[in-house]
Scaffold this motif. Structure first.
Motif, PDB file in Angstrom:
ATOM      1  N   GLU B 210     -17.602  18.361  25.661  1.00  0.00           N
ATOM      2  CA  GLU B 210     -18.184  18.907  26.897  1.00  0.00           C
ATOM      3  C   GLU B 210     -19.698  18.740  26.928  1.00  0.00           C
ATOM      4  OE1 GLU B 210     -16.779  22.897  27.073  1.00  0.00           O
ATOM      5  OE2 GLU B 210     -14.942  22.366  28.118  1.00  0.00           O
ATOM      6  N   GLN B 211     -20.314  18.736  25.754  1.00  0.00           N
ATOM      7  CA  GLN B 211     -21.769  18.591  25.690  1.00  0.00           C
ATOM      8  C   GLN B 211     -22.235  17.232  26.207  1.00  0.00           C
ATOM      9  OE1 GLN B 211     -23.814  21.096  24.806  1.00  0.00           O
ATOM     10  NE2 GLN B 211     -21.919  22.276  24.633  1.00  0.00           N
ATOM     11  N   ASP B 215     -20.778  10.150  31.883  1.00  0.00           N
ATOM     12  CA  ASP B 215     -20.535   8.767  31.505  1.00  0.00           C
ATOM     13  C   ASP B 215     -20.071   8.668  30.062  1.00  0.00           C
ATOM     14  OD1 ASP B 215     -21.219   7.978  33.987  1.00  0.00           O
ATOM     15  OD2 ASP B 215     -23.271   7.366  33.478  1.00  0.00           O
ATOM     16  N   GLU B 216     -20.655   9.490  29.216  1.00  0.00           N
ATOM     17  CA  GLU B 216     -20.240   9.473  27.803  1.00  0.00           C
ATOM     18  C   GLU B 216     -18.813   9.971  27.655  1.00  0.00           C
ATOM     19  OE1 GLU B 216     -24.596  10.311  25.723  1.00  0.00           O
ATOM     20  OE2 GLU B 216     -23.207  11.954  26.072  1.00  0.00           O
ATOM     21  N   ARG B 217     -18.490  10.985  28.460  1.00  0.00           N
ATOM     22  CA  ARG B 217     -17.125  11.514  28.380  1.00  0.00           C
ATOM     23  C   ARG B 217     -16.129  10.458  28.831  1.00  0.00           C
ATOM     24  NH1 ARG B 217     -19.483  16.267  30.462  1.00  0.00           N
ATOM     25  NH2 ARG B 217     -18.597  15.893  32.525  1.00  0.00           N
ATOM     26  N   TRP B 218     -16.493   9.754  29.875  1.00  0.00           N
ATOM     27  CA  TRP B 218     -15.604   8.699  30.357  1.00  0.00           C
ATOM     28  C   TRP B 218     -15.456   7.610  29.290  1.00  0.00           C
ATOM     29  CZ3 TRP B 218     -11.781   7.713  33.332  1.00  0.00           C
ATOM     30  CH2 TRP B 218     -11.451   6.398  33.666  1.00  0.00           C
ATOM     31  N   ALA B 219     -16.558   7.270  28.640  1.00  0.00           N
ATOM     32  CA  ALA B 219     -16.500   6.265  27.575  1.00  0.00           C
ATOM     33  C   ALA B 219     -15.613   6.761  26.426  1.00  0.00           C
ATOM     34  CB  ALA B 219     -17.902   5.965  27.056  1.00  0.00           C
ATOM     35  N   TRP B 220     -15.761   8.057  26.117  1.00  0.00           N
ATOM     36  CA  TRP B 220     -14.913   8.629  25.068  1.00  0.00           C
ATOM     37  C   TRP B 220     -13.446   8.534  25.459  1.00  0.00           C
ATOM     38  CZ3 TRP B 220     -11.903  13.006  26.260  1.00  0.00           C
ATOM     39  CH2 TRP B 220     -11.081  13.438  25.212  1.00  0.00           C
ATOM     40  N   PHE B 221     -13.157   8.915  26.695  1.00  0.00           N
ATOM     41  CA  PHE B 221     -11.768   8.928  27.158  1.00  0.00           C
ATOM     42  C   PHE B 221     -11.160   7.527  27.120  1.00  0.00           C
ATOM     43  CE2 PHE B 221      -8.701   8.520  30.683  1.00  0.00           C
ATOM     44  CZ  PHE B 221      -7.783   9.478  30.294  1.00  0.00           C
TER      45      PHE B 221
ATOM     46  N   LEU C  90      -7.751  24.317  36.876  1.00  0.00           N
ATOM     47  CA  LEU C  90      -7.546  23.620  35.611  1.00  0.00           C
ATOM     48  C   LEU C  90      -7.677  22.112  35.791  1.00  0.00           C
ATOM     49  CD1 LEU C  90      -4.551  25.634  34.137  1.00  0.00           C
ATOM     50  CD2 LEU C  90      -6.961  25.810  33.538  1.00  0.00           C
ATOM     51  N   LEU C  91      -7.126  21.607  36.890  1.00  0.00           N
ATOM     52  CA  LEU C  91      -7.165  20.158  37.101  1.00  0.00           C
ATOM     53  C   LEU C  91      -8.594  19.674  37.286  1.00  0.00           C
ATOM     54  CD1 LEU C  91      -5.503  17.563  37.395  1.00  0.00           C
ATOM     55  CD2 LEU C  91      -5.547  17.917  39.850  1.00  0.00           C
ATOM     56  N   SER C  92      -9.362  20.398  38.089  1.00  0.00           N
ATOM     57  CA  SER C  92     -10.711  19.891  38.342  1.00  0.00           C
ATOM     58  C   SER C  92     -11.550  19.960  37.071  1.00  0.00           C
ATOM     59  CB  SER C  92     -11.369  20.611  39.519  1.00  0.00           C
ATOM     60  OG  SER C  92     -11.710  21.914  39.147  1.00  0.00           O
ATOM     61  N   ASN C  93     -11.312  20.978  36.227  1.00  0.00           N
ATOM     62  CA  ASN C  93     -12.021  21.014  34.947  1.00  0.00           C
ATOM     63  C   ASN C  93     -11.599  19.870  34.043  1.00  0.00           C
ATOM     64  OD1 ASN C  93     -13.362  23.279  35.678  1.00  0.00           O
ATOM     65  ND2 ASN C  93     -12.332  24.659  34.242  1.00  0.00           N
ATOM     66  N   LEU C  94     -10.299  19.571  34.037  1.00  0.00           N
ATOM     67  CA  LEU C  94      -9.810  18.505  33.160  1.00  0.00           C
ATOM     68  C   LEU C  94     -10.366  17.153  33.595  1.00  0.00           C
ATOM     69  CD1 LEU C  94      -7.929  17.735  30.791  1.00  0.00           C
ATOM     70  CD2 LEU C  94      -6.118  17.371  32.458  1.00  0.00           C
ATOM     71  N   LEU C  95     -10.411  16.934  34.910  1.00  0.00           N
ATOM     72  CA  LEU C  95     -10.939  15.663  35.399  1.00  0.00           C
ATOM     73  C   LEU C  95     -12.416  15.525  35.056  1.00  0.00           C
ATOM     74  CD1 LEU C  95      -9.154  15.262  38.837  1.00  0.00           C
ATOM     75  CD2 LEU C  95      -8.615  14.191  36.655  1.00  0.00           C
ATOM     76  N   ASP C  96     -13.123  16.641  35.158  1.00  0.00           N
ATOM     77  CA  ASP C  96     -14.531  16.634  34.770  1.00  0.00           C
ATOM     78  C   ASP C  96     -14.663  16.322  33.280  1.00  0.00           C
ATOM     79  OD1 ASP C  96     -17.326  17.145  35.293  1.00  0.00           O
ATOM     80  OD2 ASP C  96     -17.055  18.909  34.013  1.00  0.00           O
ATOM     81  N   SER C 102     -17.809  14.677  39.264  1.00  0.00           N
ATOM     82  CA  SER C 102     -17.477  15.848  40.077  1.00  0.00           C
ATOM     83  C   SER C 102     -17.879  15.515  41.504  1.00  0.00           C
ATOM     84  CB  SER C 102     -18.197  17.091  39.564  1.00  0.00           C
ATOM     85  OG  SER C 102     -19.574  16.921  39.692  1.00  0.00           O
ATOM     86  N   GLY C 103     -17.032  15.850  42.435  1.00  0.00           N
ATOM     87  CA  GLY C 103     -17.277  15.437  43.818  1.00  0.00           C
ATOM     88  C   GLY C 103     -16.265  14.411  44.298  1.00  0.00           C
ATOM     89  N   ARG C 104     -15.582  13.766  43.348  1.00  0.00           N
ATOM     90  CA  ARG C 104     -14.507  12.851  43.758  1.00  0.00           C
ATOM     91  C   ARG C 104     -13.320  13.647  44.276  1.00  0.00           C
ATOM     92  NH1 ARG C 104     -16.257   8.071  44.474  1.00  0.00           N
ATOM     93  NH2 ARG C 104     -17.143   7.088  42.666  1.00  0.00           N
ATOM     94  N   VAL C 105     -12.981  14.682  43.540  1.00  0.00           N
ATOM     95  CA  VAL C 105     -11.821  15.488  43.914  1.00  0.00           C
ATOM     96  C   VAL C 105     -12.327  16.856  44.366  1.00  0.00           C
ATOM     97  CG1 VAL C 105      -9.625  16.421  43.137  1.00  0.00           C
ATOM     98  CG2 VAL C 105     -10.430  14.241  42.229  1.00  0.00           C
TER      99      VAL C 105
END
Lengths: 338, 352, 152
Positions: B210-211, B215-221, C90-96, C102-105
């Motif tokens: 979360e920190q 973009d980094e999270r997306w790269a991680w995912f 929960l979904l919006s947090n997971l997508l984030d 944020s702002g897509r959904v």
């Protein structure tokens, strides 16, 4: 030598670490070699490479056709074969078990144009196994850790380097322009001696299964306990070099479509589901049984050899520790009792 | 003095034998010895004689609750779909559980997959299970041929080496961050109860992600899930996944494509995790069984964190409480409703 | 490509039949202008909108999503939107969490009488999505056309 190949061909080496699908040429478990990653080639892990070579001949997925459904497009609805790369790809570090798997898969895919096209453009450069893992059982399946069957070039370690065996025309082409020292007689005879020491691998105790009555194997009580433990995931079938089942599907996204052939697994209920809703292998135990009997009975009955090369990947990775070696032991025991 | 797990094994065998001999249960779900070091096989024992096959060690990583509904069905007298339910109580099944698995059974009871009165819960306090992958990573390029287990250390042996390692250092991440190691349901207690673990931050790994920036999270995912081979071991090993037809197998509409397309693979993992929201007990089986070593547990752990923070619920703690997503309160947080026109709570609006 | 200059986002809006859909209707009848970027899918309740639908829309190339239902307490089916509220939180947090911008959904509550508010919601959602640019994450691509062009 590898550098020379890399200039003209696409060269793959086993990916030792988790690698992201960075380039379109990425193959699961293998990485494309660039000049910076040559150091990655060695050392190979003991035993089989992390992923089998199946992915080069039977990609996941293979695009069979593409089409557009866009309105007003002149080619709307016209199905075309996608343009395929004809570049030679060289796969390094192939173990003898995997090389043999290509020959086995070739039996059902004799007339499959996609499989054959991929075979044509792929050269396998193999390394014989100096050491094996405790999960390796290639000798039991009629293979050998020193085998060159199915390879284009077979490398074996000698005291001061490598002995290169040229096993096919493709292999010959690979070494044609290289200045290589002729192999000393002593090395050649040493390898032959090591191979002979392994005995004749084709005479296996498993052969009793081939002649046995299918009914006995089919109704064996062991399936019940195996089926109970199996979670019916597809891990064994997807990491297996000799599992070759597929399904075909059309995918359409925003008017662009493709028909793909992707890996399927006999472990999945959907695999055998009929359109009518009937599923001849609707129960877990039936699916588990099918996988083993296909490898050890149906396939050899039809094509001759067993559809298993003894790489031991499924033994290592099965989440519930279903061990094909134990299954074979049980089946042999059963036929012996009979 | 035998190790704790040796003593637990003995006790399991004795109790299982007693239950089967007395006819209290028709089957016992436990573990048998595996064929490789650091593996166990799930085992269904139906005869008292076979109880000697049952074992307990630090590598019991598979969630047995996953087998419970099928095991219950298997001990029922066979009947056709239109046959009436047999009279009298149906046979029972005993199952070995630790903290997280007992909570899975609670969820199965909440979701009516399992009848409480047909299950005999044999509860073992968990001391954390060892990750085979973590041990192997300590010995790169070497094959481990045997692992001997002590209470606090493991002796790892190969062809030409033997090394002692600290057990806790190779315990799975989910066990290390676990706060409820002791079963919440117990009919037959095995070994000593284990006290609740005070963990300053069970969500440390999630917090670390979360920190990062978006973009980094997306790269991680994308990197984490790139190696997925879509074998569905994570789904099939999970006791929460019992749908007759998974959304992955839906054809009309097809939610997720079947090939190794990165988007389809990603969607599979997002939706699989999301379907476990409020139900997952972080047993770690999905991560353990993955042949590619993907940490898909991060997604469910993130959902667990949110469910705890937003609704103050931990899955499977109370059999009589509703699941977090099957209930609501009037004032649930709605910070995610991001449009400016959100009215003041309690504002009166015109009737329809 | 011209796409960058003339690009207009496509936003899929899942609107509850009993409130937001009627709100959209009211906005139209009352001549409140809102951007034409939304494609409306009428659903019986915001509780009917499943995560599968939202993800499917993203996968198919929607640049933005709007789910709009009745204000809490106003659900035609008494409690549908309360359940939806928990699920979407929960979904919006997971997508984030996985890095979807944020702002897509987006989620909102708009009642049948709030035509003007509906127009405002669409306006603000469209602006957000425009600011984010075309969606790329979790968008499935099939390059059938490109391959064809190569052959031709």
């Amino acid at each position: 030598m590898i550098e020379e190949w890399n200039k003209v061909h696409v060269v793959y080496v086993p990916a030792m670490e988790k690698q992201a699908a960075a380039s379109p040429d990425w193959a699961p478990g293998w990485c494309r070699l660039d000049s910076s990653s040559i150091a990655l080639t060695f050392p190979l892990p003991i035993g089989p490479t992390p992923a089998s070579v199946k992915t080069f001949f039977f990609p996941q997925p293979e695009t069979l056709l593409t089409y557009t459904l866009e309105n007003n497009h002149p080619d709307k609805g016209l199905m075309r074969e996608p343009e395929r790369s004809r570049d030679m790809q060289v796969v390094l570090g192939v173990r003898p078990c995997d090389a043999r798997s290509v020959l086995l898969n070739n039996l059902p895919y004799q007339e499959d144009q996609f499989f054959q096209a991929n075979r044509q453009r792929t050269a396998l450069v193999g390394f014989s196994c100096d050491q094996t893992l405790s999960t390796c059982f290639c000798t039991r399946m009629g293979g050998s850790p020193l085998d060159s069957e199915g390879l284009d070039l077979a490398l074996s370690r000698t005291e001061d380097g490598f002995l290169i065996e040229v096993c096919s025309e493709k292999g010959e082409a690979l070494v044609a322009d290289l200045e290589l020292a002729p192999a000393p007689e002593s090395d050649i005879s040493a390898l032959a001696a090591r191979r002979n020491a392994g005995g004749n691998p084709s005479a296996t105790e498993l052969d009793s299964l081939k002649g046995s009555e299918l009914g006995t194997l089919y109704d064996a009580p062991l399936w019940q306990s195996l089926g109970e433990a199996c979670i019916n995931c597809g891990a064994c079938t997807f990491i297996c070099p000799t599992c070759y089942c597929f399904d075909i599907q059309d995918e359409v996204v925003r008017g662009q479509g493709r028909r793909i052939r992707y890996w399927d697994s006999c472990m999945f209920p959907l695999y055998s589901l009929h359109t009518s809703g009937h599923n001849p292998r609707g129960q877990k135990v039936q699916r588990t049984r099918n996988r083993f009997l296909h490898k050890l009975k149906y396939f050899p009955d039809r094509f001759g050899p067993f559809s298993c090369v003894g790489c031991g990947r499924c033994v290592q990775d099965c989440p519930v520790n279903i061990d094909i070696r134990e299954v074979m032991d049980d089946l042999i025991h059963l036929t012996a009792v009979e | 003095m035998p190790t704790i797990n040796k003593r637990i094994s003995e006790e399991i065998r004795a109790q299982a034998r007693k239950l089967l001999e007395e006819g209290e249960v028709a089957a016992v779900l436990g573990y048998g010895a595996g064929s490789l070091p650091m593996t166990v096989k799930p085992l269904v024992v139906r005869n008292p004689e076979d109880c000697s096959k049952l074992i307990w060690n630090t590598f019991c990583v598979l969630n047995l609750a996953n087998y419970l509904p099928a095991a219950l069905k298997s001990v029922e007298p066979p009947r056709g779909p239109r046959d009436p339910k047999p009279e009298g109580p149906l046979p029972k099944v005993a199952i070995l559980v630790t903290g997280c698995w007992s909570r899975n059974i609670v969820v199965q009871i909440q979701e009516h997959q399992v009848a409480r009165d047909r299950v005999v819960v044999m509860g073992v306090g968990s001391r954390g299970m060892v990750s085979r992958r973590k041990v192997a990573a300590l010995f790169p390029g070497l094959e481990i041929l045997a692992v001997k287990e002590g209470d606090h250390e493991l002796v790892v042996q190969g062809a030409d080496f033997a090394e002692t390692i600290n057990r806790w250092s190779v315990v799975r991440d989910n066990c290390q961050s676990c706060t409820h190691p002791d079963p919440v349901l117990v009919d037959v207690r095995i070994g000593e109860p284990v006290s609740e673990r005070k963990n300053p931050n069970p969500f440390m790994q999630v917090d670390a992600i979360e920190q990062k920036t978006g973009d980094e999270r997306w790269a991680w995912f994308t990197a984490e899930f790139a190696t997925c081979i879509r074998c569905y071991a994570c789904r099939n090993a999970c006791p929460l996944c019992y749908c007759p037809t998974c959304f992955v197998d839906d054809a009309k509409p097809q939610w997720v494509g079947k090939s190794l397309d990165a988007v389809d693979t990603g969607l599979f993992h997002i939706l699989r995790a999301y379907h476990c929201a409020g139900r997952c007990t972080d047993c770690g089986t999905c991560e353990t069984v993955c042949p590619m070593g993907i940490n898909m547990r991060m997604l469910t752990k993130k959902l667990n964190k949110d469910v705890l923070n937003l609704y103050n619920i931990e899955a499977g703690m109370e059999p009589d409480a509703p699941l977090p997503l099957t209930t609501y309160t009037m004032d649930d947080p709605e910070k995610f409703i991001a449009t400016e026109v959100t009215p003041v709570p309690g504002a009166v609006k015109e009737g329809k | 490509m011209t796409e960058t200059t003339n690009w207009e986002p496509k936003i899929i809006a899942f609107l509850c039949n009993w409130c937001s859909y009627a709100g959209a209707d009211l906005a139209g009848v009352s001549r409140f202008q809102y951007p034409p970027n939304i494609r409306i899918v009428r659903v019986p309740c915001s509780g009917r909108v499943s995560e599968n639908m939202i993800m499917s829309a993203l996968k198919s190339g929607a640049d933005g999503i709007l789910v709009s239902g009745c204000h809490p307490g106003d659900c035609h089916y008494i409690s549908g939107n309360y359940f939806a509220r928990r699920r979407f939180a929960l979904l919006s947090n997971l997508l984030d969490f996985i890095g979807i911008e944020s702002g897509r959904v987006n989620f909102s509550w708009v009642s049948a009488s709030e035509g003007e508010q509906f127009a405002e919601v669409v306006q603000s959602v469209t602006e957000r999505v425009k600011a984010l640019g075309p969606a790329t994450r979790l968008v499935k691509k099939i390059d059938a056309l490109e391959t064809e062009l190569l052959i031709a």
